[in-house]
Scaffold this motif. Structure first.
Motif, mmCIF file in Angstrom:
data_model
loop_
_atom_site.group_PDB
_atom_site.id
_atom_site.type_symbol
_atom_site.label_atom_id
_atom_site.label_comp_id
_atom_site.label_asym_id
_atom_site.label_seq_id
_atom_site.Cartn_x
_atom_site.Cartn_y
_atom_site.Cartn_z
ATOM 1 N N LYS A 1 1.166 -0.444 -0.295
ATOM 2 C CA LYS A 1 -0.054 -0.099 0.432
ATOM 3 C C LYS A 1 0.661 1.210 0.073
ATOM 4 O O LYS A 1 1.608 0.909 0.762
ATOM 5 C CB LYS A 1 -0.789 0.086 1.392
ATOM 6 N N LYS B 1 1.109 5.738 -1.687
ATOM 7 C CA LYS B 1 0.347 6.541 -2.249
ATOM 8 C C LYS B 1 1.462 6.835 -4.072
ATOM 9 O O LYS B 1 2.557 6.914 -3.398
ATOM 10 C CB LYS B 1 0.148 7.829 -1.871
ATOM 11 N N GLU C 1 3.828 3.673 2.589
ATOM 12 C CA GLU C 1 3.228 3.569 3.898
ATOM 13 C C GLU C 1 4.341 2.235 4.929
ATOM 14 O O GLU C 1 3.377 1.328 5.449
ATOM 15 C CB GLU C 1 2.137 3.243 3.859
ATOM 16 N N GLU D 1 -2.590 9.500 -5.252
ATOM 17 C CA GLU D 1 -4.207 8.947 -4.597
ATOM 18 C C GLU D 1 -2.818 7.602 -4.129
ATOM 19 O O GLU D 1 -1.755 7.055 -4.328
ATOM 20 C CB GLU D 1 -4.136 7.758 -5.396
ATOM 21 N N SER D 2 -3.941 7.164 -3.313
ATOM 22 C CA SER D 2 -3.769 5.985 -1.721
ATOM 23 C C SER D 2 -4.281 4.989 -2.927
ATOM 24 O O SER D 2 -5.102 5.048 -3.137
ATOM 25 C CB SER D 2 -4.260 5.738 -0.480
ATOM 26 N N ASN E 1 -9.908 4.680 4.966
ATOM 27 C CA ASN E 1 -8.626 5.403 5.524
ATOM 28 C C ASN E 1 -9.162 5.685 7.058
ATOM 29 O O ASN E 1 -8.561 5.934 7.946
ATOM 30 C CB ASN E 1 -8.087 6.397 4.627
#
Length: 123
Positions: free
Chosen positions: A6, A8, A36, A62-63, A96
Motif C-alpha cells: 500500500k 501513494k 506507507e 492517490e492512495s 482510511n
C-alpha cells in the motif's frame, strides 16, 4: 510469488511501445509508489500490455494497493529485475477512516427496576 503493498502514487511515467523481434507490438508504462511504512520507500512498478489501462484515471497522490510479482532475467551475463504490477486497487474513504461508533445518549440507559419487579422473582 504474488505480493502487495500500500502507498501513494508518486509519479506516473510516460508510456513506451515498440515491436519485438518476432514482429509483435508491445507497450509498457511505469509508475512510482511511495510505501506507507515507518521509513517510506519508493518503488517503480511496470505494467505490460493491456495492464497499462489500470493507470487510467489514476493521479499522483492517490492512495492505492498494488499487487505485483518480482521477476529477474539474465541478458549478456547481467541480471535485470522487474517489479510487475498486475492489479491496482484504489483506497476508499471507508478504508482510511472507519465509521465512528454512534454517540451515547441518555435514552440508551435502560430504566431501573421498580419495587414490583422484586415480587416477580420465582424464588
Amino acid at each position: 510469488m504474488a505480493l502487495s503493498v500500500k502507498g501513494k502514487v508518486d509519479q506516473i511515467l510516460k508510456p513506451e511501445s515498440g515491436v519485438s523481434r518476432a514482429g509483435k507490438e508491445w507497450k509498457k508504462q511505469e509508475f512510482v509508489l511511495e510505501t506507507e511504512e515507518q521509513y517510506p520507500r519508493k518503488v517503480c512498478f511496470t505494467l505490460f500490455g493491456e495492464k497499462v489501462d489500470l493507470l487510467n484515471g489514476l493521479n499522483a497522490g492517490e492512495s492505492v494497493e498494488v499487487s505485483f510479482n518480482v521477476e529477474s532475467r539474465e541478458f549478456n551475463g547481467r541480471w535485470f529485475t522487474n517489479v510487475n504490477a498486475w492489479k491496482i486497487d484504489r483506497a476508499t474513504d471507508d478504508q482510511n477512516f472507519p465509521e465512528p461508533p454512534p454517540e451515547f445518549r441518555m435514552q440508551d440507559i435502560p430504566p431501573e427496576p421498580g419495587d414490583d419487579a422484586a415480587g416477580d422473582l420465582p424464588f
